[in-house]
Enzyme design. Sequence first.
Site: not given
Length: 357
Positions: A200-201, A238-240
């Site tokens: 998830l972006w 998780i992409k952050q």
Amino acid sequence: MTFEKITALLGDQAASLLEHNCSTVSKDQLLLPSPQFVDTVFGISDRNIPTLKSLGALFNTGRLAGTGYLSILPVDQGIEHSAGASFAPNPIYFDPENIVKLAIEGGCNAVATTFGALSFVARKYAHKIPLIVKLNHNELLTYPNKYDQIMFGSVRDAWNMGATAVGATIYFGSPESDRQIVEVAHAFEEAHSLGMATILWCYIRNNAFKKDGVDYHVSADLTGQANHLGVTIKADIIKQKLPENNGGFKALNMGGSSYGKLDERMYTQLASGHPIDLCRYQVLNCYNGRAGLINSGGASSGESDLKEAVTTAVINKRAGGMGLISGRKAFQRPLAEGAQLLQAIQDVYLEKQVTIA
């Protein structure tokens, strides 16, 4: 790239980044990346056996295979930022096969791109490198521009393509976020049922998050809460964006507003102003690292790209993160140079002298 080269690239920041000891959240509290990460973390979860196989494929491909770290090439900018603006510096990437070739040449764990791009090359490459299909996008052709992530295809189509994982973006904090949360939660449930991993972006977007000249879209507290929401809808990874400041909740509550909830200890005990501590707060919100945090590489700045990429990798690794997902810094330059930059990022995660703070 040697430790000495990493130190030289960091320049004046070297001592601060490489010698920092985190006195906020102890590394002992976190579930850190390791060769056994899939077994120890996901192996006791509700992920089914095909999903565990997909996660195993992600973690056991490329130069970082068997380390617990990830290096992913993402190329969805043709939709998100317009193809012309994204690929004009290097037009070979209008052809999606070159995107996959760059990921392989660069030693990446996986490549993430669009339905259309992967549909043309999946039969040739699905068994050579894990494919991640980006399910939704913000398109910039509507006039005036709007900012909303909409689905471009189905999870079943990604599965038929042989995808190892699916990715999606939620603009937390936006008026459309409720719909996006429901859509992506359903998509991730279906992806897991079909045996695909989920990424998830976890971006936040609201004009109100820019206040008094400070952009709180990159604050540790707001991005940390976005991460927490993302893991809640069962994102495996998780992409952050890397945090650049803190105090978003506090700033937005000035003047009598009742936005969100905060505890002063978020800023005094769980984080400091140091970039590694800010990133560690993001990891903490990923259920203590049970979902891996991969930070984005950001836009290409030209000659400073290598230094910026290595700096981000050092911060992410020392904070307890799981890797980097870097696109424009790699594909907006000749293929060989792009591959070298990706490998420089990977060298940070392979370098044992770059330790967890």
